[in-house]
Design an enzyme around this catalytic site. Structure first.
Site, PDB file in Angstrom:
ATOM      1  CG  HIS A   1      -4.261 -33.347 -19.919  1.00 41.80           C
ATOM      2  ND1 HIS A   1      -5.749 -33.305 -19.448  1.00 41.80           N
ATOM      3  CD2 HIS A   1      -4.421 -33.207 -21.179  1.00 41.80           C
ATOM      4  CE1 HIS A   1      -6.607 -33.419 -20.399  1.00 41.80           C
ATOM      5  NE2 HIS A   1      -5.781 -33.353 -21.798  1.00 41.80           N
TER       6      HIS A   1
ATOM      7  CG  HIS B   1     -10.013 -29.014 -23.947  1.00 42.32           C
ATOM      8  ND1 HIS B   1     -11.625 -29.423 -23.961  1.00 42.32           N
ATOM      9  CD2 HIS B   1      -9.338 -30.050 -24.599  1.00 42.32           C
ATOM     10  CE1 HIS B   1     -11.364 -30.574 -24.938  1.00 42.32           C
ATOM     11  NE2 HIS B   1     -10.262 -31.147 -24.806  1.00 42.32           N
TER      12      HIS B   1
END
Length: 271
Positions: free
Chosen positions: A15, A57
């Protein structure tokens, strides 16, 4: 009497790279994931003001850089001038501050894919398009253009990275499907999403669901429901041992984690 073959472990996808150990979305994090034996990587992409896809992100740059402002309102040159690594400092960094000259550099999607393709093999590459954004469909249009330039569009091919496009936005996935119907799609679902239907169905053309691990804890039968419909099940973000064990018991297909080495070890290193 022959024994049944051992159950395969889920694929382990890093991730934002090996982001527990390294600053997220940096080459160091992705190289760390490869070193740790991850089966693939995950990244988020946003479009800059001058239409470059960057691996960030948050909507704003404030948390993971020394700058301020929305990614979509800043040009690439401005973003590349920021420090994207110093916010996360570990003991190794204090001892060897110059060990990775690219540590604090902004990572563009092109630079990441260049590194992945250059490394060879067929890792899974999960690319999440972030919404809402002022750029709308342009994010997906830019993504398909980049994938085509690396010969990664059009679905899986032997010996090439296996790209999957993910989003919480159904509209974004429809756009990708219109632009390239062969790229596998993953619909992401957060815990507590009021519009989520839990009978195991997905939008036409979407072959996988990405479930928030909090949702899996509360409603583990969801995994079987999606499997019965022929869909793959991804789970994010799986860092705790209890969650790793749960995913293994339920037979999920992919776990997405900040700790790829630890999760692989926990799963017994099978596959």
């Amino acid at each position: 009497m022959s024994q049944p073959p051992p159950a395969a472990r889920p694929l382990v996808v890093a991730h934002r790279g090996a982001s527990e150990e390294f600053p997220e979305h940096t080459l160091a994090a992705y190289r760390g994931a490869a070193r740790d034996g991850a089966d693939g990587i995950e990244c988020d992409v946003r479009l800059t003001a001058d239409h470059h896809l960057v691996c960030v992100h948050d909507r704003r740059v404030d948390r993971t850089s020394d700058g301020s402002g929305a990614v979509s309102a800043l040009e690439l040159a401005r973003l590349e001038g920021l420090d994207w690594g110093s916010w996360k400092v570990g003991h190794e960094d204090e001892e060897v501050p110059d060990s990775d000259p690219e540590r604090g550099h902004l990572l563009t999607l092109r630079r990441l894919l260049d590194a992945v393709v250059g490394a060879g093999g067929d890792p899974v590459v999960l690319i999440e398009t972030k919404h809402p954004t002022r750029h709308g469909r342009d994010v997906e249009k830019a993504l398909i253009q980049v994938l085509r330039s690396f010969d990664l569009a059009g679905g899986d091919r032997p010996g090439r990275p296996r790209v999957r496009v993910m989003s919480f936005s159904r509209r974004a996935l429809r756009t990708v499907q219109e632009l390239d119907p062969h790229i596998p799609l993953v619909l992401l679902v957060e815990a507590g999403l009021p519009s989520f239907t839990s009978d195991g169905t997905l939008p036409q053309g979407v072959g996988a669901v990405g479930l928030d691990v909090r949702l899996v804890r509360r409603r583990p039968k969801l995994v079987r429901r999606f499997h019965k419909r022929g869909h793959l099940v991804y789970v994010f973000t799986v860092d705790d041992d209890e969650d790793v064990d749960l995913c293994a018991r339920l037979g999920v297909d992919v776990v997405i984690t900040n700790r790829p080495r630890h999760v692989i070890d926990r799963l017994g290193g099978l596959r």
